[in-house]
Design an enzyme around this catalytic site. Structure first.
Site, PDB file in Angstrom:
ATOM      1  N   GLN A  52     -13.473   2.460  -2.864  1.00 49.84           N
ATOM      2  CA  GLN A  52     -13.557   1.003  -2.717  1.00 49.84           C
ATOM      3  C   GLN A  52     -14.879   0.638  -2.070  1.00 49.84           C
ATOM      4  O   GLN A  52     -15.504   1.470  -1.421  1.00 49.84           O
ATOM      5  CB  GLN A  52     -12.440   0.487  -1.794  1.00 49.84           C
ATOM      6  N   VAL A 107      -6.213 -11.917   5.311  1.00 49.17           N
ATOM      7  CA  VAL A 107      -7.064 -13.082   5.040  1.00 49.17           C
ATOM      8  C   VAL A 107      -6.201 -14.335   4.927  1.00 49.17           C
ATOM      9  O   VAL A 107      -5.023 -14.262   4.614  1.00 49.17           O
ATOM     10  CB  VAL A 107      -7.880 -12.920   3.731  1.00 49.17           C
ATOM     11  N   TRP A 159       0.853  -1.178   0.000  1.00 46.66           N
ATOM     12  CA  TRP A 159       0.000   0.000   0.000  1.00 46.66           C
ATOM     13  C   TRP A 159       0.893   1.233   0.000  1.00 46.66           C
ATOM     14  O   TRP A 159       1.557   1.515   0.996  1.00 46.66           O
ATOM     15  CB  TRP A 159      -0.905  -0.004   1.228  1.00 46.66           C
ATOM     16  N   HIS A 219      -7.223   1.740   1.866  1.00 48.35           N
ATOM     17  CA  HIS A 219      -8.276   0.783   1.510  1.00 48.35           C
ATOM     18  C   HIS A 219      -9.409   0.944   2.523  1.00 48.35           C
ATOM     19  O   HIS A 219      -9.241   1.634   3.527  1.00 48.35           O
ATOM     20  CB  HIS A 219      -7.745  -0.665   1.501  1.00 48.35           C
ATOM     21  N   ARG A 264      -3.963   6.586  -2.291  1.00 51.55           N
ATOM     22  CA  ARG A 264      -2.650   5.945  -2.372  1.00 51.55           C
ATOM     23  C   ARG A 264      -1.648   6.924  -2.936  1.00 51.55           C
ATOM     24  O   ARG A 264      -2.003   7.774  -3.762  1.00 51.55           O
ATOM     25  CB  ARG A 264      -2.681   4.719  -3.302  1.00 51.55           C
ATOM     26  N   ALA A 292     -13.999 -11.644   3.834  1.00 48.49           N
ATOM     27  CA  ALA A 292     -13.986 -10.217   3.516  1.00 48.49           C
ATOM     28  C   ALA A 292     -13.550 -10.072   2.069  1.00 48.49           C
ATOM     29  O   ALA A 292     -12.886 -10.946   1.522  1.00 48.49           O
ATOM     30  CB  ALA A 292     -13.014  -9.476   4.427  1.00 48.49           C
TER      31      ALA A 292
END
Ligand SMILES: [Zn+2]
Lengths: 818, 347
Positions: free
Chosen positions: B213, B256, B156, B173, B199, B310
């Site tokens: 997003q 995740v 990121w 995000h 970003r 997610a």
């Protein structure tokens, strides 16, 4: 990472096309970003044998070479200094497509017959550059002796190179061997590991290496090799390095790079004679210590940086780049080979501070397995011995204070089904884990069946049972998962009232003919200064917001200086938009429901306030068959806002005469609810307009409203009113008031005084004249009246008129004109 | 007297012949049949007659009145019809002239897409919530299993906010809202979170430093990866058409495990490979996966009891793919000629 497919297939002999390999690995988490096909355009280029080389009759520096490629035999004129009879070369027939070696830009050319100093040349012996293999154009490419003459060059030298993206968790796959392991697990094919030298025979010399910073250097393997002979590495190695995107230098440096590509472990070779006392000290740099790295940059270091030093001075920045002082040269005969393991955070820190990201640092900063250091040292030694047969290993030191052990992870057997939603047969699960070299074992786990895996130390991404589930899923393939929808409880319904409110505002304004825009929420002081008609300083009032006495929310690293701080007002962004759109459109009518960011102090998150900004400028009906053209002004905007307030039930919201530094002094309003200013509206001050590159004669109506305040203070619950069955009565009221009395106040009195009978109160005329006295004005309203339960009689109307008369007198010093 | 009546009748009918407008019609009626009209006047003359003649005369006058009324009605019908006819003829317009259009307004395509997507997920039981854009690094990274100095943090390219003690960022995000949501409520959780993100990224046709997003999060007992696949497939087919094929492949995001990259077959080449899909036939729509056990632990959910998934997707990209928009910079240049195209009532 670039993966030459021939090299990969040497390690794992799969029967798959490059495309299949790319696709399988992509599905399993190693994304192939593309396949480069070296040699795909090598039509009419063959492996040729140089039969004889004759001097050109008219030119000293040219030769005539006769080359045979199977059936073909041709004479070519060449100036290549390295051509000799008996060589195998890349022979291009006329019509072949080659890279133009003399062009600055990459450019292709078609080979044509030409006469060179009177001799016709029928083809060409190609250089690496002409074939697109490298930038080498000093001489022609000499092929291996066993290259099959007459074969298309593509079959012999062509190569597919797959470029993989290596995500931060995949350090174990950041090498040819690692990718071979992955592919082997997916394709159920065993990996053939390269030969390693047994180093245990060399003399153990611990004093060769002294680790003074064991928190930053976990292991250091130093190997001293004597009698090496520095020369170019063989063509097979150069070819693989080129294909993998690494420039060949000499056999020793090439071997360190080759092993890094093969195993993922960066190595470094020092000329041992350049090392003071011939030994290595791994230590923190002293603050301000300097050294010159291989890229000829003088680097200033701090005590946060780890260096590889000799007895006196730094000779390399650990894990990042070597120094020029101990560089391998053509005269080097004794090496000290380094294969080490460093703290990933330290390497990352230094690489970032030095702005020096190298092949080595990008591997170290992902966390390399210290156990890999010895493997790589053995592999490099084997290659050195292979390329320099006289080389001997004389000393070795392996400083490894805390050897890393294998971990075990126990996964309950039910975990696969719990997380994935499907289960797989036991033998399939065990088979996958075996292929991943995870040595699965059935175990009992809290009385339930489980699987225990032993995680090789190179797999730093497997720590939890969920990690094991992912391994099973990705090797079996996510594509085998069925699609289901969640079952079970639905969450209780909670509708965010603010989002609904914003949605209503967007709908109302777009229905009123406005275009919604979304603008960048960052600006700078200069932009805010443009809101001031009297100077460059930002005014005390920034749109709706007061200029704060604490600093704005500022970005440390804005992309552009004009995007330095989070906006306290949306006015500048919307004005920029209006200015730009007026260039191409007769009418601009835009709004944004964004946020402004009011600072709450350093180290505090700002107050992000949802805010509406709306603007209208330009000409209505500029060319219309039915309507006359008309310039937009304040009342177009205030009308849209009035309609908006009505639609959202904001009955208590009113406009009051106001003043605002950015606004026209006579055309500025405060938007007030419950005695709180919740917004501003007005026509832009002509100087401010000009500062935003809008013509000063162009009226721009603009408003900014705080939405949480509007919602909180302004909005009333919807109350239904039955429609009267009786004929409504229209009554006109002409009301004389002082010129200074706002029409809005009069309207409000009239509305209140005619309740509950009035359904509409409409101002339709403003009159000034002698008949009503100087300094007065007469406002004419049409009021529609109806009672729910009866037809209104004259006496009802009289009563209402009396009430109106009384309240006008009391509240606005007004009188009814008869 | 009857002679007088005949004369009157003749006079009336003769004049009626000449009537051609509504005005003349009114005048005729007034002159002959009105209260002061000649027929009424004639009736008044009855008083001068001998008694025996009166009934006969009265009948005759009434008969005359009826006869004239009938003649009047006929003429009136004719005259009204003729005048309507002439009005209709005179009022002919060119129906292809432009109509009076209301001034059209539009919602921003990103707003439209947020609504479209949140509606689809809303029907699947997901609530829409929003969160702060200026965010604590704790929520943006640490609590999402991206510790300080982790190489994943480089993925990121973050814009940082000036601060002293606390690391504050412009959220790169919408994922911080996973943490904020789970901190606030107990499972079951089903939310979608639209919002602006930032970003440190140079602007070009496919990259914006400021973009939107939508995050999605479902946590409960019994939430599985096949549910994720089914839910995302449903979403993709609602937005891009029922015929879309979907691809689920392994990918890595620190928050995740297992991680997923979700793609649909390219709608521009129907999967055969083109420039838009870089020849792969697949278009990556979003990243997703099962919520990492460390993330669940951070918010106090027991990862042995609860599981969840997610996902996060860039909205501009979805809009660009859906409508074939070639350059992401259009979204925030605010050109009305771009924006006003998005005026369809139906998506
Ligand atoms: Zn395509």
């Amino acid at each position: 990472m670039k993966v030459p497919v021939r090299w990969l297939k040497d390690l794992v002999p799969v029967e798959m096309s490059s495309e299949e390999i790319a696709q399988r690995l992509t599905m399993a988490g190693l994304e192939a970003e593309g396949i480069e096909k070296i040699g795909i355009d090598w039509d009419k280029i063959y492996v040729g044998t140089v039969l004889k080389v004759d001097q050109h009759p008219d030119a000293d520096r040219l030769v005539l070479a006769t080359i045979r490629a199977g059936e073909i035999e041709q004479t070519v004129v060449t100036g290549a200094p390295n051509i000799e009879a008996g060589q195998k070369v890349a022979f291009a027939q006329l019509g072949a497509r080659l890279v133009d070696p003399y062009s600055e830009e990459p450019k292709m050319m078609t080979l044509k017959a030409n006469k060179i100093r009177g001799v016709r040349s029928e083809g060409m012996a190609c250089s690496e550059k002409e074939l697109g293999l490298s930038d080498e154009h000093e001489g022609i490419l000499i092929l291996d002796e066993d290259a099959p003459e007459g074969a298309p060059l593509r079959d012999h030298l062509g190569e597919d190179v797959i470029e993989f993206e290596i995500t931060p968790n995949l350090v174990h796959a950041f090498s040819m061997v690692g990718i071979a392991r992955e592919l082997g697990a997916l394709a159920a094919t065993s990996v053939t590991f390269p030969d390693l030298t047994d180093l245990s025979v060399a003399e153990d010399t611990p004093q060769l290496v002294d680790i003074q910073a064991p928190d930053l250097c976990y292991r250091y393997v130093g190997v001293v090799i004597e009698n090496v002979h520095v020369e170019p590495s063989p063509s097979w190695m150069q070819r693989r390095l080129n294909a993998a995107g690494v420039r060949p230098i000499n056999n020793i440096v090439d071997i360190t790079n080759y092993v890094m590509l093969e195993w993922g472990q960066p190595l470094h070779a020092f000329d041992r004679t350049d090392l003071a006392e011939g030994r290595i000290v791994v230590r923190r740099a002293t603050d301000g210590e300097q050294m010159e790295t291989l890229d000829h940059v003088h680097r200033k270091l701090t005590s946060d940086d780890l260096v590889i030093a000799d007895a006196e001075r730094p000779v390399a920045i650990a894990g990042v780049m070597g120094g020029v002082d101990s560089e391998i040269s053509d005269d080097t005969t004794t090496l000290l080979l380094e294969s080490a393991s460093f703290n990933m955070l330290s390497i990352r820190h230094t690489a970032r501070e030095q702005k020096l990201r190298t092949e080595a640092s990008s591997r170290f900063e992902r966390g390399l397995d210290p156990n890999l250091a010895m493997t790589a040292a053995r592999r490099a030694t084997a290659l050195i011995k292979q390329l320099c047969p006289n080389a001997t290993v004389t000393e070795i030191a392996d400083q490894y204070p805390a050897p890393r052990e294998q971990k075990t992870v126990v996964m309950p057997r039910s975990e696969i089904k719990r997380l994935l939603g499907v289960d797989f047969p036991d033998d399939q699960v065990i088979g996958v884990l075996q292929r991943l070299e995870l040595s699965p074992k059935h175990v009992e786990n809290d009385g339930q069946p489980g699987i225990q895996v032993s995680v090789p130390t190179y797999r730093n991404d497997i720590n939890l049972k969920a990690d094991v589930v992912e391994e099973v899923a990705r090797v079996i393939g996510y594509e085998s998962l069925p699609e289901t929808l969640p079952v079970g409880q639905t969450a209780p319904v909670m509708i965010d009232p603010v989002l609904e409110f914003v949605r209503g505002i967007q709908d109302s304004l777009s229905a009123a003919g406005m275009n919604e825009v979304i603008t960048y929420p960052m600006l700078d002081d200069a932009e805010l200064g443009l809101l001031n008609p009297d100077g460059d300083e930002m005014p005390a009032q920034l749109g709706l917001a007061r200029r704060p006495d604490i600093p704005f929310v500022k970005a440390m690293n804005p992309l552009r200086s004009e995007w330095r701080q989070m906006r306290p007002t949306m006015l500048p962004a919307i004005l920029r938009n209006v200015a730009e759109n007026l260039k191409y459109n007769p009418l601009v009518s835009v709004f944004e429901t964004g946020r402004v960011y009011l600072p709450e102090g350093i180290d505090q998150l700002p107050d992000e306030r949802r805010t509406l900004c709306a603007a209208i400028a330009g000409t209505f009906n500029p060319a219309d068959l039915h309507e006359h053209a008309r310039e937009a002004d304040f009342f177009d905007l205030s009308g849209i806002l009035a309609q908006l307030f009505e639609e959202i039930g904001a009955k208590n919201v009113e406009l009051r005469q106001g003043s605002h530094p950015s606004m026209h002094p006579g055309r500025a309003a405060e938007i007030v609810a419950d005695n709180t200013v919740i917004g501003i509206a007005g026509e832009l001050h002509p100087i401010v307009a000009e500062q935003f590159e809008i013509d000063r004669n162009q009226r721009v109506a603009i408003a900014e409203i705080d939405l949480p305040l509007l919602m909180e203070l302004g909005v009333e619950k919807f109350a239904y009113r039955p429609v009267s069955r009786y004929q409504p009565v229209q009554q006109d009221f002409a009301i004389v008031v002082d010129e200074a009395t706002p029409a809005g106040s009069v309207q409000r009195v009239l509305e209140n005084a005619t309740q509950p009978m009035s359904t509409s109160v409409q101002l339709f005329d403003v009159y000034r004249g002698e008949s009503i006295g100087e300094g007065n004005k007469s406002l004419a309203f049409r009021v529609t009246l109806a009672a729910p339960d009866r037809a209104l009689q004259d006496k009802d109307i009289d009563k209402i008129r009396k009430r109106v008369e009384k309240q006008l007198k009391q509240q606005v010093k007004g009188a009814l004109r008869s | 007297m009857s002679q007088d009546l005949d004369q009157l009748k003749q006079e009336a009918l003769d004049r009626l012949q000449t009537v051609s407008s509504e005005d003349e019609l009114g005048a005729w009626h007034r002159d002959f049949l009105g209260r002061q009209g000649k027929v009424t006047t004639a009736m008044r003359g009855i008083s001068e007659l001998p008694a025996e003649e009166r009934p006969g005369f009265g009948q005759a006058v009434n008969a005359l009145r009826n006869e004239l009324q009938q003649a009047f009605d006929q003429t009136q019908d004719k005259v009204l019809a003729a005048s309507l006819q002439s009005r209709l003829e005179s009022e002919q317009v060119d129906v292809t002239l432009p109509g009076r259009k209301p001034i059209p307004g539009t919602l921003h395509p990103v707003t439209r897409m947020i609504r479209e997507i949140t509606r689809v997920f809303g029907l699947m039981g997901f609530q829409t919530v929003e969160g702060p854009e200026v965010e604590d690094a704790y929520y943006a990274f640490d609590a999402l299993n991206i510790p300080q100095d982790h190489p994943a943090r480089d993925v990121w390219d973050t814009i940082f906010i000036e601060s002293d003690q606390r690391e504050i960022v412009l959220r790169p995000h919408t994922s911080p809202m996973q943490i904020r949501t789970m901190e606030q409520i107990e499972p079951p959780v089903r939310v979608v979170v639209p919002g602006r993100c930032y970003r440190y990224e140079a602007l070009d046709a496919t990259h914006e430093w400021h973009f939107h997003q939508i995050e999605g999060l479902a946590v409960d007992t019994n939430i599985t990866m096949t549910d994720l696949k089914g839910t995302l497939a449903e979403f993709a087919r609602q937005i891009f058409g029922q015929e879309r094929k979907v691809r689920f492949r392994c990918d890595y995001f620190p928050f995740v495990e297992p991680g997923v990259d979700f793609a649909i077959d390219c709608m521009f080449c129907e999967g055969s490979g083109c420039r838009v899909c870089s020849g792969t036939g697949w278009i990556e729509l979003l990243g997703a996966g099962m919520v990492h056990p460390n993330v669940l632990r951070y918010v106090g959910y027991d990862p042995d009891v609860y599981s969840g998934w997610a996902f996060g997707m860039g909205i501009e990209r979805i809009v660009m793919l859906k409508y074939g928009i070639e350059d992401i910079r259009h979204f925030y240049q605010g050109d009305v000629r771009f924006l006003s195209q998005f005026n369809r009532v139906l998506a």
